[in-house]
Every structure is written in structure tokens, then in C-alpha cells.
Design an enzyme around this catalytic site. Sequence first.
Site, PDB file in Angstrom:
ATOM      1  N   GLU A 295      57.962  18.323   4.267  1.00 42.72           N
ATOM      2  CA  GLU A 295      57.567  17.886   5.608  1.00 42.72           C
ATOM      3  C   GLU A 295      56.630  16.678   5.562  1.00 42.72           C
ATOM      4  OE1 GLU A 295      56.540  20.714   8.582  1.00 42.72           O
ATOM      5  OE2 GLU A 295      58.255  22.018   8.158  1.00 42.72           O
ATOM      6  N   HIS A 569      50.707  26.131   5.618  1.00 39.84           N
ATOM      7  CA  HIS A 569      51.302  26.826   4.481  1.00 39.84           C
ATOM      8  C   HIS A 569      50.273  26.951   3.364  1.00 39.84           C
ATOM      9  CE1 HIS A 569      55.804  26.710   5.345  1.00 39.84           C
ATOM     10  NE2 HIS A 569      55.265  26.084   6.381  1.00 39.84           N
TER      11      HIS A 569
END
Length: 587
Positions: A295, A569
Site C-alpha cells: 500500500e 497493520h
Amino acid sequence: MALRVSPFPNGFAASIHAVGWALILPCFWFLDRLIAVCMSTTLEQTKRAEQECYLHPLKVFFGSIIFLVLFLATTPLAFVGFLLWAPLQACRRPFSYHRETPSSPERETNQGFERVGKASFGFATANLCLLPDSLARFNNLGHTQRRAAAIGQHIVQGVSRPHIRIFVDSPSSCGTVSPSTSLLPTVNSSLYGATDSQAQPPLIDLDGNTVPGEVPIPKSSSRVFCTPCDDTEEPSTESSTSLINTNQNSNQLDRIGHRSAPRALLSQGLGKGGDIPWEVSSLFPANVDILCLEEVFDKRAAQKLTNVLKPIFGHILYDIGVYACQPPCRCSSFKFFNSGLFLASRFPVLEAQYHCFPNSRGEDALAAKGLLSAKVLIGQNQKQKNVVGYFNCTHLHAPEGEGAIRCEQLDMVTEWIGEFQAANRQPDEVVVFDVLCGDFNFDNCSPDDRLEQKHSLFEEYRDPCRAGPGKEKPWVIGTLLEQPTLYEENVKTPEYLQRTLVREDLRKQFISPPVAGDGCPLVYPECGQPWVGRRIDYILYRESSITKRCRTEIEEFTFITQLAGLTDHIPVGLRLNVIMDSDCADE
């Protein structure tokens, strides 16, 4: 053969592409700010409440008007830029490559592997959510450019520290103890990939303030402290022989004949789960060799990461993926964003190949998610044969309830990896590792992900955290954080998040829970089992594809909290020991 730096075949195409993107960027940026000014993260809301600031509605009102006017004013220029930019995507290689020039030719050779017959390789992966600022705010994360710079500096701070291991010899227990950060020296030195005079940028926080001091970059080395107990021999300190690669890499070769010792259990989560040593660490593992990030969609953020990481990782692949109509001249699938993958390696990249998933749907179809496969040069053995490794990273389909799409993508991943290795493997090479990592967007505990949990990929690649389909090992920790609570007290700093993760009663408040299957109530965890949560970030390795007579052992698996407050995350790390017998070293 060295990779070409530019993704375009010639300078003319690269120049036209740069002009086209320069015309598009202002319009894109004003649109991004138009959306971002209307959205606030929970951190920003909390700060406004503490400061009793009541001017935010005015900022939103006038900011929206200003950015809307500027967006409309720059739209014609963006259209002209698009006409230049879009056709060139047909001849663009799907990644850019940055290579730091070595300070001396000797750093391109590697010695020591074949003499000792054992080396250690470190890998790490993290999803950073570096979307354009407006889109990142939907995940309760803002300030993409500031986060990119801060993330890069945090990674450098962690991976550039010395690799220190402490062996405690006693009749009752002996193990490897990871030292606290207070034991780590902060000596600045140049590594391969940086000019001798190159200094590190200062740390910054999310408010853009400079934190005094530089990121320490100590010499890449391994230090072993042997602490005897009772009647054992006197303490000794010895530096392990290391592979000399193009970036003075972290491959720390264990001392010849030293026995393998189990890990000692520490209060901050360092333990031995069955046959796997594991740790919850507030720092990135020392001397990571290859780093995979997901990402990293924003181009400017990718460039910031590259600039910060390049003194440590001399070989970086970024802006990975395809744009515009894919396949070319077909408008059925227009890619607004690249794959978001980002690979940083201390080793030279010999070959690299990217594939885009053709079956993405919904919002995921706007990004060119896929698989990147790379072949890296570790060194040469005594017979002057190349010692190489294969590294693969991917980011699978995201929406819940669409496991069939992810299974199709796992089929493609398996096929593409096989094709890449078959096309690039040379008969006289020694292959020492084959690693697959990334954000798989499914876990090993949710009933909704049962289809993916049983995929045949897990029969080829070994998952250190997996006990079987749908069952995690008891020491495993989920890696997906709940977005609304990213800035709460228990998880807002690396140290607080570290303490939270090692306590089951706390981590269940901040780790995303499993997803129930259709029409089935969720019963989790099962009786007598620990609460793990969703682990969707994976590092897998395969032994069947490496050279015969090479054996792989896991030195440590790490859950990393250093990026607390910077992403949703939890990064993970894996260190593999590769043992080669004498026949393999001489092949």
C-alpha cells in the site's frame, strides 16, 4: 544482468511522461486536499477537543471552496497531461529501480559463505496504508507524506542497529537473549550505498516537528555475548563472519561449531513457541536484508521512502504496477493506482518480474494489485558460482466474503512464481532461499476465510505461524489493528503497543476479531485456545525449490510495534538460517 534504472526504454519517452505527470499533479493534489479537508482522523478530533478549537467548521467551509475552485481551474491542464501520460503506459516497464553505486568494486563480491557453510537472512513485511491523504483518512490515517518520512526513519533506526545475541550458559538453561535497546551503541558510520559523507535526516513526528538527533546507522555487524554461569568458561566476545555483499549485508554467519540454543522467555514476549523462537519487538529486527512494503500507492511517498532507505538498502524497486487501460487499448479495467508494492534489498537484484491480477473487482480493480518476483545475488562460492535467492511479494483482493477471488489469485501466484523461477534459474547457481510475503487479506481463524485457509499454496510454502487450516499456533498474534482505536493510550507508541500485544486481555480490544461465516454465529476462540485475532500479513518460505543439501531453520519470527500510530497493520519479520553442507558449498 543489471536492471535498467528507468522504467522507460529511452529518455524521450521518460521526458514526455514526466511532463504529462507534471500537468496532472496539481489537479490531482487539489482534489486530494478538497476531500481531505472535510475528513478528520480521531487524533485530530481529540487535539481539537483538548485545545477547544472552534474554527474547524470555518476551515472546512473556506478550504472546500478554495480547493474546488483550484481543482476546476487546473482540470484543462490535467486533461492535456493525461493525453501525454496515458499512451506511454503501454511502453512503461511496471517498476522503477534505484541502485546506489558501491564505494568500491570489492563490495560487489561476497566471501565467507562457503567457508562457514551457514548464513542468516532477515526479511520483513509491512502494510503502510500510504494512499493519497484523502483516501488514507478513510482508514483513520492522515498526513501521508509526513508518515512516509517518519516510517522510513523508524525502519532505518531499527534495521541498522547491530545484531546482538547473548548466549547464557548454565546447567539449567541456556538460551539466546535479545538485549534491550540500552545495550545498542549509536555509532554513526557509512554503509554500502551511501556516500561517505552522507548524513541521515533527523526524525520527525506527525506534526512535522523535528526530533533532535540523527538516525544512528551503526556498522552492520553481529555481536555475540557469551555469559557463562557457575563453572563455565570465562566470558568472550566474538564477531561472526559475515557475507560481504553489495551493501555490507546482514547475513551473520554463526560461529563454526557453536551449538544451537533455545530462546529464553522474557517479559516482553520473547519466547519459544514449539519449534519457533518468536518475539514482540518495539524495533524492526536488526539487519533486515529484504523489506517488502504494501500500500505504498502514493508516488511522492514512495520517493520519500526511497530517499530515506537507500543508505541501508542499496537496491529498491518502487512504483510497481501498471496504469491506465490494462490491457492497453482496452477500457474495461482502468488502473488509477499502481500495485502499492515496494521492495528494498541489500542484495543486487538480478531479475524482476511483475504480474497484475486480472480478476480484481469493485474498488480493488482501481489498483493494479499483483505479484512481484525478484531474483537477488547473494554472492559466490569457492567455485565462483553464483549464490542467489528468490523473493516474492504480493497484495491480494481485500473485500470480505470474496474468498473465491483470493483463491484464484493464489493459483496465479503459484503459477507465476514457478514460471519466473523456471525462466531465470541457471543450472550452475546455488539457491539458498525462496520467500513469499505480503498482505493476503485473509486470516487463519475466520470462518469466512475457510476457502483460502485450505489452499494448496500452504502445502508448498511453510507458514511459521500456522498449525493447520483454520488453526494458529498458540503464540501467534493478529496483525490487523482496529482503525478507530489507533491512537488510544495502550497502542499509540511502540512500547505501549508491545505491552498490549503480549497480554491477551488487552490485545483483543485493539486487534481485529475474526469474521463470521454467512449465517453462522461466531464462536471464538474455541475452548482452551488463546485469542489471536486476524493475522493477514504473511512471510512464507519454501525448501523444495532451494538447492539440494541446503537446509533452512527459523532463527526467529518477530511481531514489530515500531510503527505504532503510523499504520493500521503490525509488521512482521522472519530470520532464516541456511545451512549448507560441504558438498553444496563446493558445487
